[in-house]
Design a protein around this motif. Structure first.
Motif, short mmCIF file in Angstrom:
data_model
loop_
_atom_site.label_atom_id
_atom_site.label_comp_id
_atom_site.label_asym_id
_atom_site.label_seq_id
_atom_site.Cartn_x
_atom_site.Cartn_y
_atom_site.Cartn_z
N GLY A 17 0.82 -1.20 0.00
CA GLY A 17 0.00 0.00 0.00
C GLY A 17 0.86 1.25 0.00
N SER A 18 0.25 2.36 -0.37
CA SER A 18 0.97 3.64 -0.35
C SER A 18 0.78 4.37 0.96
CB SER A 18 0.46 4.53 -1.51
OG SER A 18 -0.94 4.70 -1.42
N ASP A 19 0.10 3.74 1.92
CA ASP A 19 -0.17 4.35 3.22
C ASP A 19 1.03 4.20 4.14
OD1 ASP A 19 -1.00 1.53 2.96
OD2 ASP A 19 -1.31 1.69 5.13
N GLU A 20 1.03 4.94 5.25
CA GLU A 20 2.14 4.94 6.19
C GLU A 20 2.32 3.57 6.87
OE1 GLU A 20 5.37 6.21 8.53
OE2 GLU A 20 4.49 6.91 6.64
N ALA A 21 1.20 2.89 7.16
CA ALA A 21 1.29 1.59 7.83
C ALA A 21 2.04 0.58 6.96
CB ALA A 21 -0.11 1.08 8.16
N SER A 22 1.73 0.56 5.66
CA SER A 22 2.43 -0.35 4.75
C SER A 22 3.91 -0.01 4.66
CB SER A 22 1.79 -0.29 3.36
OG SER A 22 0.46 -0.74 3.40
N ARG A 23 4.20 1.28 4.59
CA ARG A 23 5.60 1.70 4.51
C ARG A 23 6.38 1.26 5.74
NH1 ARG A 23 9.21 5.40 6.04
NH2 ARG A 23 7.79 6.26 7.60
N GLN A 24 5.77 1.39 6.93
CA GLN A 24 6.45 0.98 8.16
C GLN A 24 6.67 -0.53 8.19
OE1 GLN A 24 5.40 2.35 11.97
NE2 GLN A 24 5.38 4.52 11.43
N ARG A 25 5.69 -1.28 7.71
CA ARG A 25 5.87 -2.73 7.68
C ARG A 25 7.05 -3.10 6.80
NH1 ARG A 25 0.07 -2.74 6.44
NH2 ARG A 25 -1.04 -2.70 8.44
N ARG A 26 7.12 -2.48 5.61
CA ARG A 26 8.24 -2.78 4.71
C ARG A 26 9.57 -2.43 5.37
NH1 ARG A 26 4.71 -0.11 0.96
NH2 ARG A 26 6.00 1.77 0.99
N ASN A 27 9.62 -1.25 5.97
CA ASN A 27 10.87 -0.80 6.59
C ASN A 27 11.27 -1.72 7.75
OD1 ASN A 27 11.23 1.37 4.91
ND2 ASN A 27 10.16 2.82 6.23
N ALA A 28 10.30 -2.10 8.58
CA ALA A 28 10.61 -2.94 9.74
C ALA A 28 11.11 -4.31 9.30
CB ALA A 28 9.37 -3.08 10.61
N LEU A 29 10.49 -4.88 8.28
CA LEU A 29 10.92 -6.19 7.78
C LEU A 29 12.31 -6.12 7.19
CD1 LEU A 29 10.52 -9.14 6.96
CD2 LEU A 29 9.40 -8.31 4.87
N LEU A 30 12.54 -5.16 6.31
CA LEU A 30 13.84 -5.08 5.64
C LEU A 30 14.95 -4.77 6.63
CD1 LEU A 30 12.80 -3.28 2.34
CD2 LEU A 30 13.17 -5.72 2.73
N ALA A 31 14.65 -3.95 7.64
CA ALA A 31 15.66 -3.66 8.66
C ALA A 31 16.02 -4.94 9.42
CB ALA A 31 15.14 -2.58 9.62
N ALA A 32 15.01 -5.74 9.75
CA ALA A 32 15.28 -7.00 10.46
C ALA A 32 16.07 -7.96 9.60
CB ALA A 32 13.95 -7.63 10.91
N LEU A 33 15.74 -8.05 8.32
CA LEU A 33 16.46 -8.95 7.42
C LEU A 33 17.92 -8.53 7.28
CD1 LEU A 33 13.87 -9.54 4.54
CD2 LEU A 33 14.42 -11.03 6.47
N ASN A 34 18.19 -7.26 7.45
CA ASN A 34 19.57 -6.77 7.37
C ASN A 34 20.36 -7.05 8.64
OD1 ASN A 34 20.27 -5.65 4.84
ND2 ASN A 34 18.88 -3.93 5.18
N GLU A 35 19.69 -7.56 9.69
CA GLU A 35 20.36 -7.76 10.97
C GLU A 35 20.36 -9.23 11.41
OE1 GLU A 35 18.17 -5.19 13.54
OE2 GLU A 35 18.95 -3.35 12.64
N THR A 36 20.14 -10.15 10.46
CA THR A 36 20.06 -11.56 10.83
C THR A 36 21.37 -12.10 11.40
OG1 THR A 36 20.55 -12.12 8.53
CG2 THR A 36 18.23 -12.14 9.20
#
Length: 542
Positions: free
Chosen positions: A71-90
Protein backbone atom coordinates in the motif's frame (compact mmCIF):
# COMPACT_ATOMS: atom_id res chain seq x y z
CA UNK A 1 20.02 0.77 4.30
CA UNK A 2 18.07 3.67 5.76
CA UNK A 3 14.45 3.43 6.68
CA UNK A 4 13.57 5.91 3.97
CA UNK A 5 15.30 3.97 1.22
CA UNK A 6 13.63 0.77 2.35
CA UNK A 7 10.21 2.34 2.07
CA UNK A 8 10.45 4.52 -1.02
CA UNK A 9 10.24 2.04 -3.86
CA UNK A 10 7.24 3.87 -5.30
CA UNK A 11 8.96 5.95 -8.08
CA UNK A 12 9.14 2.84 -10.26
CA UNK A 13 5.37 2.33 -10.10
CA UNK A 14 2.66 4.31 -11.78
CA UNK A 15 0.76 5.76 -8.83
CA UNK A 16 -2.66 5.30 -10.40
CA UNK A 17 -2.07 1.66 -11.29
CA UNK A 18 -0.67 0.95 -7.81
CA UNK A 19 -3.69 2.49 -6.10
CA UNK A 20 -6.11 0.68 -8.40
CA UNK A 21 -4.46 -2.63 -7.69
CA UNK A 22 -5.12 -2.14 -4.00
CA UNK A 23 -8.63 -0.80 -4.48
CA UNK A 24 -7.38 2.50 -3.13
CA UNK A 25 -9.06 4.89 -5.58
CA UNK A 26 -12.68 5.91 -5.31
CA UNK A 27 -15.30 5.03 -7.87
CA UNK A 28 -15.48 8.72 -8.75
CA UNK A 29 -11.86 8.69 -9.82
CA UNK A 30 -11.99 5.65 -12.06
CA UNK A 31 -14.71 3.43 -13.40
CA UNK A 32 -15.67 0.80 -10.84
CA UNK A 33 -15.41 -1.94 -13.45
CA UNK A 34 -11.77 -1.04 -14.14
CA UNK A 35 -11.04 -0.98 -10.42
CA UNK A 36 -12.65 -4.41 -9.96
CA UNK A 37 -10.66 -5.77 -12.89
CA UNK A 38 -7.34 -4.63 -11.45
CA UNK A 39 -8.26 -5.76 -7.94
CA UNK A 40 -9.09 -9.21 -9.33
CA UNK A 41 -5.75 -9.25 -11.14
CA UNK A 42 -3.97 -8.40 -7.88
CA UNK A 43 -5.79 -11.16 -6.02
CA UNK A 44 -4.91 -13.67 -8.69
CA UNK A 45 -1.27 -12.59 -8.73
CA UNK A 46 -1.00 -12.92 -4.94
CA UNK A 47 -2.73 -16.31 -4.98
CA UNK A 48 -0.38 -17.64 -7.65
CA UNK A 49 2.75 -16.26 -5.99
CA UNK A 50 1.72 -17.62 -2.57
CA UNK A 51 0.67 -21.05 -3.84
CA UNK A 52 3.99 -22.62 -2.83
CA UNK A 53 3.57 -21.69 0.84
CA UNK A 54 0.66 -23.05 2.87
CA UNK A 55 1.01 -20.41 5.59
CA UNK A 56 1.19 -17.44 3.20
CA UNK A 57 -1.68 -18.76 1.09
CA UNK A 58 -3.75 -19.36 4.24
CA UNK A 59 -3.17 -15.81 5.44
CA UNK A 60 -4.33 -14.19 2.21
CA UNK A 61 -7.38 -16.41 1.96
CA UNK A 62 -8.39 -15.41 5.47
CA UNK A 63 -7.37 -11.80 4.84
CA UNK A 64 -9.52 -11.45 1.72
CA UNK A 65 -6.33 -10.85 -0.30
CA UNK A 66 -5.91 -7.41 1.23
CA UNK A 67 -2.39 -6.05 0.83
CA UNK A 68 -0.28 -5.46 3.94
CA UNK A 69 3.01 -4.46 2.29
CA UNK A 70 2.40 -2.74 -1.02
CA UNK A 71 0.00 0.00 0.00
CA UNK A 72 0.97 3.64 -0.35
CA UNK A 73 -0.17 4.35 3.22
CA UNK A 74 2.14 4.94 6.19
CA UNK A 75 1.29 1.59 7.83
CA UNK A 76 2.43 -0.35 4.75
CA UNK A 77 5.60 1.70 4.51
CA UNK A 78 6.45 0.98 8.16
CA UNK A 79 5.87 -2.73 7.68
CA UNK A 80 8.24 -2.78 4.71
CA UNK A 81 10.87 -0.80 6.59
CA UNK A 82 10.61 -2.94 9.74
CA UNK A 83 10.92 -6.19 7.78
CA UNK A 84 13.84 -5.08 5.64
CA UNK A 85 15.66 -3.66 8.66
CA UNK A 86 15.28 -7.00 10.46
CA UNK A 87 16.46 -8.95 7.42
CA UNK A 88 19.57 -6.77 7.37
CA UNK A 89 20.36 -7.76 10.97
CA UNK A 90 20.06 -11.56 10.83
CA UNK A 91 23.77 -12.03 11.50
CA UNK A 92 23.20 -10.70 15.03
CA UNK A 93 21.37 -13.96 15.67
CA UNK A 94 24.00 -16.21 14.11
CA UNK A 95 21.80 -16.71 11.05
CA UNK A 96 22.90 -16.36 7.41
CA UNK A 97 23.34 -12.83 6.13
CA UNK A 98 20.28 -11.78 4.13
CA UNK A 99 21.58 -8.57 2.59
CA UNK A 100 21.50 -10.18 -0.87
CA UNK A 101 17.85 -11.10 -0.34
CA UNK A 102 17.09 -7.52 0.73
CA UNK A 103 18.79 -6.21 -2.40
CA UNK A 104 16.78 -8.64 -4.53
CA UNK A 105 13.52 -7.55 -2.89
CA UNK A 106 14.42 -3.89 -3.42
CA UNK A 107 15.24 -4.59 -7.05
CA UNK A 108 11.92 -6.40 -7.47
CA UNK A 109 10.13 -3.42 -5.95
CA UNK A 110 11.85 -0.96 -8.25
CA UNK A 111 10.96 -3.09 -11.24
CA UNK A 112 7.20 -3.11 -10.56
CA UNK A 113 5.25 -2.12 -13.65
CA UNK A 114 2.07 -4.16 -13.61
CA UNK A 115 -0.58 -5.33 -11.19
CA UNK A 116 0.90 -8.83 -11.43
CA UNK A 117 4.27 -7.40 -10.36
CA UNK A 118 2.65 -5.81 -7.31
CA UNK A 119 0.98 -9.09 -6.35
CA UNK A 120 4.27 -10.93 -6.71
CA UNK A 121 6.16 -8.54 -4.44
CA UNK A 122 3.30 -8.62 -1.91
CA UNK A 123 3.65 -12.39 -1.64
CA UNK A 124 7.45 -12.22 -1.70
CA UNK A 125 7.57 -9.86 1.29
CA UNK A 126 5.15 -12.10 3.18
CA UNK A 127 7.27 -15.16 2.46
CA UNK A 128 10.39 -13.31 3.60
CA UNK A 129 8.74 -12.53 6.94
CA UNK A 130 7.54 -16.12 7.44
CA UNK A 131 10.99 -17.55 6.62
CA UNK A 132 12.78 -15.08 8.89
CA UNK A 133 10.40 -15.50 11.84
CA UNK A 134 10.37 -19.29 11.53
CA UNK A 135 14.17 -19.52 11.52
CA UNK A 136 14.41 -17.08 14.42
CA UNK A 137 11.92 -18.94 16.58
CA UNK A 138 12.55 -22.59 15.68
CA UNK A 139 16.06 -22.65 14.25
CA UNK A 140 17.72 -22.85 10.86
CA UNK A 141 18.58 -26.57 10.95
CA UNK A 142 16.75 -29.86 11.47
CA UNK A 143 18.60 -31.61 14.35
CA UNK A 144 17.97 -35.20 13.24
CA UNK A 145 19.59 -34.53 9.87
CA UNK A 146 22.86 -33.60 11.56
CA UNK A 147 23.43 -36.44 14.01
CA UNK A 148 21.53 -39.62 14.86
CA UNK A 149 21.59 -38.78 18.57
CA UNK A 150 19.97 -35.39 18.06
CA UNK A 151 16.41 -36.73 18.05
CA UNK A 152 14.87 -33.51 19.33
CA UNK A 153 11.79 -32.49 17.36
CA UNK A 154 11.60 -28.79 16.63
CA UNK A 155 8.42 -27.09 17.77
CA UNK A 156 6.15 -25.77 15.04
CA UNK A 157 4.88 -22.24 14.51
CA UNK A 158 1.98 -20.79 12.55
CA UNK A 159 3.45 -18.79 9.67
CA UNK A 160 0.12 -17.10 8.94
CA UNK A 161 0.16 -15.84 12.53
CA UNK A 162 3.35 -13.91 11.83
CA UNK A 163 1.62 -12.09 8.97
CA UNK A 164 -1.41 -11.33 11.11
CA UNK A 165 0.94 -10.00 13.79
CA UNK A 166 2.74 -7.57 11.49
CA UNK A 167 -0.62 -6.47 10.10
CA UNK A 168 -2.23 -5.80 13.48
CA UNK A 169 0.66 -4.52 15.62
CA UNK A 170 3.20 -1.72 15.53
CA UNK A 171 5.69 -3.12 12.98
CA UNK A 172 9.01 -2.36 14.67
CA UNK A 173 7.79 -3.55 18.07
CA UNK A 174 6.36 -6.68 16.50
CA UNK A 175 9.61 -7.55 14.73
CA UNK A 176 11.46 -7.17 18.03
CA UNK A 177 8.92 -9.46 19.71
CA UNK A 178 9.90 -12.30 17.37
CA UNK A 179 13.32 -12.63 19.03
CA UNK A 180 13.35 -15.59 21.49
CA UNK A 181 12.55 -14.27 24.94
CA UNK A 182 14.54 -16.72 27.07
CA UNK A 183 17.20 -15.09 29.29
CA UNK A 184 19.67 -17.65 27.93
CA UNK A 185 19.14 -16.51 24.34
CA UNK A 186 19.51 -12.84 25.23
CA UNK A 187 22.66 -13.63 27.20
CA UNK A 188 24.11 -15.56 24.27
CA UNK A 189 23.39 -12.62 21.97
CA UNK A 190 25.30 -10.29 24.28
CA UNK A 191 28.22 -12.72 24.54
CA UNK A 192 28.28 -13.10 20.76
CA UNK A 193 28.64 -9.35 20.34
CA UNK A 194 31.35 -9.19 23.02
CA UNK A 195 33.39 -11.98 21.41
CA UNK A 196 33.01 -10.42 17.97
CA UNK A 197 34.52 -7.22 19.33
CA UNK A 198 37.42 -9.14 20.89
CA UNK A 199 37.94 -11.04 17.63
CA UNK A 200 38.02 -7.79 15.67
CA UNK A 201 40.61 -6.41 18.12
CA UNK A 202 42.93 -9.36 17.55
CA UNK A 203 41.86 -11.94 20.13
CA UNK A 204 43.38 -12.91 23.47
CA UNK A 205 47.02 -12.79 22.48
CA UNK A 206 49.71 -15.46 21.97
CA UNK A 207 48.95 -19.05 22.93
CA UNK A 208 50.59 -20.70 25.93
CA UNK A 209 53.43 -22.95 24.77
CA UNK A 210 53.72 -25.46 27.61
CA UNK A 211 52.54 -28.92 28.59
CA UNK A 212 52.04 -28.09 32.26
CA UNK A 213 52.45 -25.04 34.50
CA UNK A 214 51.99 -24.91 38.25
CA UNK A 215 52.50 -22.54 41.21
CA UNK A 216 56.11 -21.43 41.55
CA UNK A 217 56.93 -21.74 37.83
CA UNK A 218 58.46 -18.84 35.89
CA UNK A 219 59.33 -18.09 32.28
CA UNK A 220 57.75 -17.00 28.99
CA UNK A 221 54.96 -19.60 29.16
CA UNK A 222 53.84 -18.32 32.56
CA UNK A 223 53.78 -14.77 31.19
CA UNK A 224 51.74 -15.94 28.20
CA UNK A 225 49.29 -17.67 30.56
CA UNK A 226 49.11 -14.53 32.70
CA UNK A 227 48.47 -12.30 29.69
CA UNK A 228 45.87 -14.58 28.20
CA UNK A 229 43.90 -14.85 31.45
CA UNK A 230 44.08 -11.06 31.83
CA UNK A 231 42.66 -10.65 28.32
CA UNK A 232 39.85 -13.09 29.19
CA UNK A 233 38.95 -11.17 32.33
CA UNK A 234 40.12 -13.72 34.89
CA UNK A 235 43.06 -11.71 36.20
CA UNK A 236 43.56 -8.02 36.93
CA UNK A 237 46.41 -6.26 35.19
CA UNK A 238 49.69 -7.56 36.57
CA UNK A 239 53.39 -7.45 35.80
CA UNK A 240 54.11 -10.58 37.85
CA UNK A 241 56.43 -12.97 36.05
CA UNK A 242 55.87 -16.04 38.24
CA UNK A 243 52.98 -18.44 38.83
CA UNK A 244 51.87 -16.68 42.01
CA UNK A 245 48.74 -16.97 44.17
CA UNK A 246 46.81 -14.50 42.02
CA UNK A 247 47.52 -16.50 38.87
CA UNK A 248 46.60 -19.74 40.65
CA UNK A 249 43.23 -18.24 41.65
CA UNK A 250 42.66 -17.05 38.06
CA UNK A 251 43.40 -20.56 36.77
CA UNK A 252 40.93 -22.02 39.26
CA UNK A 253 38.22 -19.57 38.14
CA UNK A 254 38.92 -20.42 34.51
CA UNK A 255 38.77 -24.14 35.30
CA UNK A 256 35.43 -23.71 37.06
CA UNK A 257 33.99 -21.87 34.05
CA UNK A 258 35.18 -24.60 31.67
CA UNK A 259 34.18 -27.77 33.52
CA UNK A 260 37.73 -28.67 34.58
CA UNK A 261 39.07 -29.90 37.88
CA UNK A 262 39.67 -26.75 39.92
CA UNK A 263 43.14 -27.63 41.23
CA UNK A 264 44.82 -24.38 40.17
CA UNK A 265 47.37 -26.30 38.08
CA UNK A 266 47.48 -25.55 34.37
CA UNK A 267 47.78 -29.09 33.11
CA UNK A 268 47.36 -30.30 29.55
CA UNK A 269 43.55 -30.08 29.63
CA UNK A 270 43.54 -26.58 31.09
CA UNK A 271 46.16 -25.28 28.66
CA UNK A 272 44.22 -26.76 25.73
CA UNK A 273 41.14 -24.85 26.83
CA UNK A 274 43.08 -21.64 27.55
CA UNK A 275 44.54 -21.79 24.04
CA UNK A 276 41.16 -22.11 22.32
CA UNK A 277 40.90 -19.06 20.04
CA UNK A 278 38.13 -16.49 20.24
CA UNK A 279 36.73 -17.79 16.96
CA UNK A 280 36.28 -21.24 18.53
CA UNK A 281 34.33 -19.81 21.47
CA UNK A 282 32.27 -17.66 19.12
CA UNK A 283 31.28 -20.73 17.14
CA UNK A 284 30.14 -22.39 20.37
CA UNK A 285 27.99 -19.37 21.19
CA UNK A 286 26.39 -19.34 17.73
CA UNK A 287 25.71 -23.08 17.93
CA UNK A 288 24.18 -22.59 21.40
CA UNK A 289 21.88 -19.90 19.98
CA UNK A 290 20.71 -22.31 17.29
CA UNK A 291 20.16 -25.01 19.91
CA UNK A 292 18.23 -22.58 22.11
CA UNK A 293 15.90 -21.88 19.19
CA UNK A 294 15.12 -25.61 18.95
CA UNK A 295 13.56 -25.62 22.42
CA UNK A 296 9.98 -24.52 23.04
CA UNK A 297 9.75 -21.10 24.72
CA UNK A 298 7.70 -22.66 27.54
CA UNK A 299 10.07 -25.06 29.31
CA UNK A 300 7.74 -25.51 32.29
CA UNK A 301 7.58 -23.53 35.55
CA UNK A 302 9.27 -26.56 37.10
CA UNK A 303 11.44 -28.62 34.80
CA UNK A 304 14.47 -30.89 34.83
CA UNK A 305 17.47 -29.84 32.77
CA UNK A 306 20.21 -32.32 31.91
CA UNK A 307 23.14 -30.76 30.07
CA UNK A 308 25.18 -33.65 28.71
CA UNK A 309 28.41 -31.69 28.18
CA UNK A 310 28.23 -30.32 31.73
CA UNK A 311 27.52 -33.74 33.30
CA UNK A 312 24.83 -32.23 35.53
CA UNK A 313 21.13 -32.67 36.19
CA UNK A 314 19.18 -29.74 37.61
CA UNK A 315 15.69 -29.02 38.86
CA UNK A 316 14.63 -25.54 37.81
CA UNK A 317 11.73 -23.71 39.47
CA UNK A 318 10.56 -20.46 37.88
CA UNK A 319 13.98 -19.88 36.37
CA UNK A 320 15.97 -20.67 39.54
CA UNK A 321 18.06 -23.82 39.94
CA UNK A 322 16.69 -25.35 43.16
CA UNK A 323 18.62 -28.63 42.98
CA UNK A 324 21.72 -29.76 41.12
CA UNK A 325 23.70 -32.98 41.06
CA UNK A 326 26.49 -34.50 39.03
CA UNK A 327 25.56 -36.95 36.32
CA UNK A 328 27.07 -39.65 34.14
CA UNK A 329 26.02 -39.79 30.48
CA UNK A 330 26.36 -42.36 27.71
CA UNK A 331 29.78 -43.53 26.64
CA UNK A 332 31.15 -41.91 23.50
CA UNK A 333 30.50 -44.84 21.17
CA UNK A 334 27.99 -44.97 18.33
CA UNK A 335 25.54 -47.19 20.24
CA UNK A 336 25.78 -45.62 23.70
CA UNK A 337 25.70 -41.85 23.32
CA UNK A 338 22.80 -40.26 25.19
CA UNK A 339 20.22 -38.75 22.84
CA UNK A 340 18.87 -35.20 23.04
CA UNK A 341 15.12 -34.78 23.46
CA UNK A 342 12.38 -33.46 25.74
CA UNK A 343 9.65 -35.41 27.50
CA UNK A 344 7.70 -35.46 30.76
CA UNK A 345 8.67 -37.30 33.94
CA UNK A 346 5.64 -39.25 35.16
CA UNK A 347 6.83 -41.40 38.04
CA UNK A 348 9.74 -42.86 39.95
CA UNK A 349 10.35 -46.49 40.87
CA UNK A 350 11.87 -47.18 44.29
CA UNK A 351 13.73 -50.51 44.59
CA UNK A 352 13.61 -51.01 40.81
CA UNK A 353 14.33 -54.15 38.86
CA UNK A 354 16.63 -53.76 35.91
CA UNK A 355 15.10 -55.22 32.80
CA UNK A 356 18.16 -55.67 30.62
CA UNK A 357 17.77 -54.02 27.19
CA UNK A 358 17.80 -56.41 24.24
CA UNK A 359 20.92 -54.75 22.82
CA UNK A 360 22.90 -55.44 26.00
CA UNK A 361 21.60 -59.02 26.22
CA UNK A 362 22.70 -59.92 22.71
CA UNK A 363 25.91 -57.89 22.48
CA UNK A 364 27.33 -58.37 25.97
CA UNK A 365 25.63 -61.16 27.90
CA UNK A 366 24.87 -63.81 25.25
CA UNK A 367 28.57 -64.30 24.31
CA UNK A 368 29.38 -64.75 28.02
CA UNK A 369 26.57 -67.27 28.48
CA UNK A 370 27.76 -69.22 25.46
CA UNK A 371 31.19 -69.54 27.10
CA UNK A 372 29.82 -70.17 30.58
CA UNK A 373 26.09 -70.76 31.32
CA UNK A 374 26.62 -69.52 34.88
CA UNK A 375 28.06 -66.17 33.79
CA UNK A 376 26.42 -62.96 35.03
CA UNK A 377 24.78 -64.97 37.81
CA UNK A 378 23.26 -61.86 39.41
CA UNK A 379 20.90 -61.60 36.42
CA UNK A 380 17.78 -63.78 36.18
CA UNK A 381 17.02 -65.34 32.80
CA UNK A 382 13.28 -65.70 32.16
CA UNK A 383 11.14 -67.15 29.39
CA UNK A 384 8.17 -65.50 27.69
CA UNK A 385 5.92 -66.44 30.63
CA UNK A 386 8.27 -64.91 33.16
CA UNK A 387 9.51 -68.24 34.49
CA UNK A 388 13.17 -68.44 35.56
CA UNK A 389 15.26 -70.50 33.13
CA UNK A 390 17.41 -73.32 34.49
CA UNK A 391 20.87 -72.38 33.24
CA UNK A 392 22.15 -75.92 33.58
CA UNK A 393 19.63 -77.30 31.09
CA UNK A 394 19.84 -74.44 28.59
CA UNK A 395 22.06 -74.68 25.51
CA UNK A 396 22.96 -71.05 24.81
CA UNK A 397 25.25 -72.00 21.93
CA UNK A 398 22.22 -72.56 19.67
CA UNK A 399 21.12 -68.93 19.94
CA UNK A 400 22.23 -65.74 18.22
CA UNK A 401 21.23 -62.09 18.43
CA UNK A 402 18.12 -62.69 16.30
CA UNK A 403 16.66 -65.82 17.85
CA UNK A 404 17.59 -65.55 21.56
CA UNK A 405 14.15 -66.19 23.15
CA UNK A 406 14.74 -65.10 26.75
CA UNK A 407 14.57 -61.93 28.79
CA UNK A 408 16.96 -60.94 31.56
CA UNK A 409 16.18 -59.16 34.81
CA UNK A 410 18.20 -58.04 37.80
CA UNK A 411 16.01 -58.01 40.95
CA UNK A 412 15.99 -55.03 43.32
CA UNK A 413 19.08 -54.68 45.50
CA UNK A 414 21.84 -52.25 46.36
CA UNK A 415 23.92 -53.94 43.64
CA UNK A 416 21.25 -53.39 40.99
CA UNK A 417 22.56 -51.57 37.89
CA UNK A 418 19.88 -48.92 38.44
CA UNK A 419 20.72 -48.51 42.10
CA UNK A 420 17.76 -47.99 44.41
CA UNK A 421 15.60 -45.57 42.42
CA UNK A 422 14.88 -44.66 38.83
CA UNK A 423 13.00 -41.70 37.39
CA UNK A 424 10.79 -42.41 34.42
CA UNK A 425 9.66 -40.32 31.46
CA UNK A 426 8.56 -43.14 29.12
CA UNK A 427 10.10 -42.70 25.68
CA UNK A 428 10.96 -44.84 22.69
CA UNK A 429 14.69 -44.37 23.31
CA UNK A 430 14.46 -46.22 26.67
CA UNK A 431 16.29 -43.38 28.43
CA UNK A 432 15.68 -42.42 32.04
CA UNK A 433 17.49 -41.04 35.12
CA UNK A 434 18.62 -43.40 37.85
CA UNK A 435 20.84 -44.23 40.79
CA UNK A 436 23.96 -46.37 40.33
CA UNK A 437 26.22 -48.47 42.57
CA UNK A 438 29.25 -47.13 40.66
CA UNK A 439 29.67 -44.00 42.80
CA UNK A 440 33.36 -43.56 41.99
CA UNK A 441 32.57 -42.41 38.45
CA UNK A 442 31.19 -39.11 39.74
CA UNK A 443 34.67 -38.03 40.80
CA UNK A 444 35.84 -38.08 37.18
CA UNK A 445 36.15 -34.85 35.20
CA UNK A 446 34.64 -36.35 32.04
CA UNK A 447 31.74 -38.61 32.98
CA UNK A 448 30.65 -40.51 29.85
CA UNK A 449 30.37 -44.16 30.89
CA UNK A 450 26.76 -45.37 30.72
CA UNK A 451 24.81 -47.25 28.07
CA UNK A 452 22.86 -44.04 27.37
CA UNK A 453 20.77 -43.44 30.48
CA UNK A 454 21.59 -40.60 32.89
CA UNK A 455 23.05 -41.67 36.23
CA UNK A 456 22.72 -39.30 39.20
CA UNK A 457 25.23 -38.74 41.99
CA UNK A 458 22.52 -37.76 44.51
CA UNK A 459 19.42 -39.70 43.46
CA UNK A 460 17.82 -39.75 46.91
CA UNK A 461 18.05 -35.97 47.27
CA UNK A 462 16.73 -35.64 43.71
CA UNK A 463 13.74 -37.77 44.75
CA UNK A 464 13.13 -35.68 47.89
CA UNK A 465 13.07 -32.49 45.78
CA UNK A 466 10.52 -33.97 43.38
CA UNK A 467 8.34 -35.40 46.16
CA UNK A 468 8.39 -32.16 48.15
CA UNK A 469 5.57 -30.90 45.94
CA UNK A 470 3.27 -33.71 47.08
CA UNK A 471 4.51 -34.87 50.47
CA UNK A 472 4.89 -33.04 53.79
CA UNK A 473 7.90 -35.16 54.67
CA UNK A 474 9.33 -36.45 51.38
CA UNK A 475 12.43 -37.96 52.97
CA UNK A 476 10.45 -40.11 55.40
CA UNK A 477 8.01 -41.08 52.64
CA UNK A 478 10.85 -42.16 50.36
CA UNK A 479 12.75 -44.17 52.98
CA UNK A 480 9.62 -45.90 54.25
CA UNK A 481 9.19 -47.40 50.77
CA UNK A 482 12.91 -47.98 50.32
CA UNK A 483 13.21 -49.95 53.56
CA UNK A 484 10.41 -52.29 52.44
CA UNK A 485 12.67 -53.64 49.72
CA UNK A 486 9.67 -53.95 47.41
CA UNK A 487 9.64 -52.57 43.89
CA UNK A 488 7.22 -49.63 44.16
CA UNK A 489 6.00 -47.16 41.57
CA UNK A 490 5.36 -43.63 42.88
CA UNK A 491 3.44 -41.39 40.51
CA UNK A 492 4.21 -37.69 40.35
CA UNK A 493 0.99 -35.76 40.92
CA UNK A 494 2.24 -33.19 38.42
CA UNK A 495 4.30 -34.35 35.48
CA UNK A 496 7.64 -32.58 35.20
CA UNK A 497 9.09 -31.64 31.79
CA UNK A 498 12.55 -33.12 31.18
CA UNK A 499 14.92 -31.46 28.73
CA UNK A 500 18.05 -33.42 27.83
CA UNK A 501 20.21 -30.87 26.06
CA UNK A 502 23.76 -30.57 24.75
CA UNK A 503 25.35 -27.15 25.26
CA UNK A 504 29.05 -26.39 25.07
CA UNK A 505 28.30 -22.73 25.81
CA UNK A 506 25.93 -21.31 28.40
CA UNK A 507 25.54 -17.89 29.99
CA UNK A 508 24.97 -17.81 33.75
CA UNK A 509 22.40 -15.61 35.45
CA UNK A 510 25.27 -13.28 36.35
CA UNK A 511 25.96 -12.85 32.63
CA UNK A 512 29.23 -14.80 32.48
CA UNK A 513 29.78 -17.28 29.67
CA UNK A 514 30.87 -20.80 30.54
CA UNK A 515 32.16 -23.37 28.07
CA UNK A 516 32.36 -27.14 27.98
CA UNK A 517 34.09 -29.66 25.75
CA UNK A 518 32.29 -31.11 22.74
CA UNK A 519 32.09 -34.61 24.26
CA UNK A 520 30.36 -36.33 21.34
CA UNK A 521 31.56 -33.98 18.58
CA UNK A 522 27.98 -32.91 17.91
CA UNK A 523 28.59 -29.17 18.08
CA UNK A 524 31.28 -29.49 15.42
CA UNK A 525 28.65 -31.07 13.17
CA UNK A 526 26.12 -28.34 13.96
CA UNK A 527 28.65 -25.64 13.14
CA UNK A 528 29.55 -27.34 9.86
CA UNK A 529 25.84 -27.47 8.97
CA UNK A 530 25.41 -23.79 9.87
CA UNK A 531 28.37 -22.92 7.65
CA UNK A 532 26.85 -24.87 4.76
CA UNK A 533 23.65 -22.89 5.32
CA UNK A 534 25.56 -19.62 5.01
CA UNK A 535 26.52 -18.66 8.57
CA UNK A 536 29.96 -17.01 8.81
CA UNK A 537 32.04 -15.44 11.53
CA UNK A 538 32.70 -11.71 11.06
CA UNK A 539 36.14 -11.24 9.56
CA UNK A 540 36.78 -15.01 9.47
CA UNK A 541 36.31 -16.85 6.21
CA UNK A 542 36.43 -20.62 6.05
Amino acid sequence: MTRASAGNFMPGIKAGLFALALGGLTAGTVASSAQAEISAAFRQAVAEAASGSDSVAKFYRENGYQAIWTGSDEASRQRRNALLAALNETSAHGLPDRSAEVSALMQQMRGVRTTRDIGSIEAALSQALVDYATELQTGLLVPSRIDGGMVRKKHTVDGSGFLAGIRDQQPYAYMRSLVPVSPQYRGLMREKLRLEQILAAGGWGPAVNAKKLEPGDQGPAVIALRNRLMAMGYLQRSAARSYDAALEKAVQDFQSDHGLETDGVAGAGTITEVNKPVSNRLKSIIVAMERERWLKPDRGERHILVNQTDFTAKIVDNGDVTFETRSVIGKNTHDRRSPEFSDEMEHMVINPSWYVPRSIITKEYLPKLQSNPNAVGHIQITDRRGRVVNRGSADFSQYNARNFPFSMRQPPSSRNALGLVKFMFPNKYNIYLHDTPQKSLFAREVRAFSHGCIRLAQPFEFAYALLAKQSENPKDFFHRILSSGKETKVALEQKVPVHIIYRTAVVTRKGRAEFRRDVYGRDAKVWAALERAGVVLPGVQG
